[in-house]
Design an enzyme around this catalytic site. Structure first.
Site, PDB file in Angstrom:
ATOM      1  N   GLY A  44       0.772  -1.231   0.000  1.00 24.60           N
ATOM      2  CA  GLY A  44       0.000   0.000   0.000  1.00 24.60           C
ATOM      3  C   GLY A  44       0.805   1.285   0.000  1.00 24.60           C
ATOM      4  N   GLU A  71       5.733   7.136  -9.302  1.00 22.51           N
ATOM      5  CA  GLU A  71       4.360   6.904  -8.835  1.00 22.51           C
ATOM      6  C   GLU A  71       3.989   7.889  -7.732  1.00 22.51           C
ATOM      7  OE1 GLU A  71       4.020   2.084  -9.651  1.00 22.51           O
ATOM      8  OE2 GLU A  71       4.766   2.812  -7.729  1.00 22.51           O
ATOM      9  N   ASN A 102       1.591   3.231  -2.531  1.00 26.08           N
ATOM     10  CA  ASN A 102       0.881   4.230  -3.341  1.00 26.08           C
ATOM     11  C   ASN A 102      -0.378   4.708  -2.647  1.00 26.08           C
ATOM     12  OD1 ASN A 102       2.314   4.869  -5.703  1.00 26.08           O
ATOM     13  ND2 ASN A 102       1.821   2.886  -6.596  1.00 26.08           N
ATOM     14  N   ILE A 136     -10.828  -6.145 -13.069  1.00 18.88           N
ATOM     15  CA  ILE A 136     -12.094  -5.520 -12.682  1.00 18.88           C
ATOM     16  C   ILE A 136     -13.227  -6.084 -13.534  1.00 18.88           C
ATOM     17  CG2 ILE A 136     -13.345  -3.340 -12.432  1.00 18.88           C
ATOM     18  CD1 ILE A 136     -10.988  -3.727 -10.501  1.00 18.88           C
ATOM     19  N   HIS A 177       0.140   1.681 -13.751  1.00 21.92           N
ATOM     20  CA  HIS A 177       0.917   0.516 -14.195  1.00 21.92           C
ATOM     21  C   HIS A 177       2.400   0.893 -14.246  1.00 21.92           C
ATOM     22  CE1 HIS A 177       1.569  -3.321 -16.161  1.00 21.92           C
ATOM     23  NE2 HIS A 177       2.350  -2.696 -17.026  1.00 21.92           N
ATOM     24  N   LEU A 194      -4.553  -6.539  -7.855  1.00 23.19           N
ATOM     25  CA  LEU A 194      -4.129  -7.567  -8.796  1.00 23.19           C
ATOM     26  C   LEU A 194      -5.260  -8.338  -9.462  1.00 23.19           C
ATOM     27  CD1 LEU A 194      -0.995  -8.970  -6.927  1.00 23.19           C
ATOM     28  CD2 LEU A 194      -1.162  -7.110  -8.589  1.00 23.19           C
TER      29      LEU A 194
END
Length: 199
Positions: free
Chosen positions: A19, A181, A21, A95, A111, A92
């Site tokens: 976690g 990121e 990000n 959806i 990504h 991962l």
């Protein structure tokens, strides 16, 4: 910045792992005038992101595979919590179409490569960095994109690049990618969420 917003845009962050990000995104929006990280959704009990959610006093929801893929994809739970926008941050599972249709152009993913290269099923984390180095690429980076029915395929919103040096390893490249990121993801989320600000 929009000053006359009477209601928050509520964001759910979907994550599967440590976690990092998600943590940066939560920090960025902690005092935001109209965007709120309202929910962490996780598919792994004991994942580090759940500890972050607890520390930051953000509600969390642990999801099960059967209901996610063959039930209502937790849409009722998301609606109950007034979720307007979904962010995938190291999530991962693919959806399901039902969720995508319920949140059209309101689900984004990050990504760790420059799509369309090095995307698709199984291409995440170190698998991406190992492939980039094995192919002797001169650069890599991040791609933030809208989510559609295919892995790592939707319309690209933003990309940032970094050099891949001859002495880079998957770990050193991962470090460069994490920096990108953390520098860009929250700002891109903010820009994308502005399109659905509720007045």
């Amino acid at each position: 910045m929009i000053a006359d917003v009477s209601q928050f845009v509520h964001i759910a962050v979907f994550a599967s792992g440590a976690g990092s990000n998600a943590e940066k995104v939560i920090e960025y929006f902690k005092s935001h005038p109209y965007i709120k990280i309202s929910l962490i959704v996780c598919n792994k009990r004991g994942a580090g992101v759940l500890k972050i959610a607890d520390q930051e006093k953000v509600a969390s929801l642990i999801i099960e595979k059967k209901k996610f893929f063959h039930g209502n994809a937790y849409i009722d739970e998301l609606r109950e919590r007034k979720i307007d926008f979904i962010v995938l941050a190291g999530f991962l599972w693919k959806i399901p179409s039902l969720l995508i249709k319920s949140y059209p152009d309101k689900i984004i993913n990050i990504h760790p490569a420059l799509l369309p290269k090095y995307g698709g099923k199984g291409m995440y984390g170190h698998f991406v960095h190992e492939s980039v180095i094995a192919a002797r690429e001169k650069e890599s980076g991040i791609t933030i994109h809208y989510v559609d029915d295919l892995y790592d395929h939707g319309k690209i919103i933003f990309q940032a690049r970094c050099a891949v040096e001859e002495n880079d390893t998957p770990d050193s490249l991962a470090h460069k990618i994490h920096l990108l990121e953390h520098a860009h993801f929250a700002k891109v989320i903010e820009h994308a969420a502005q399109n659905i600000v509720k007045t």
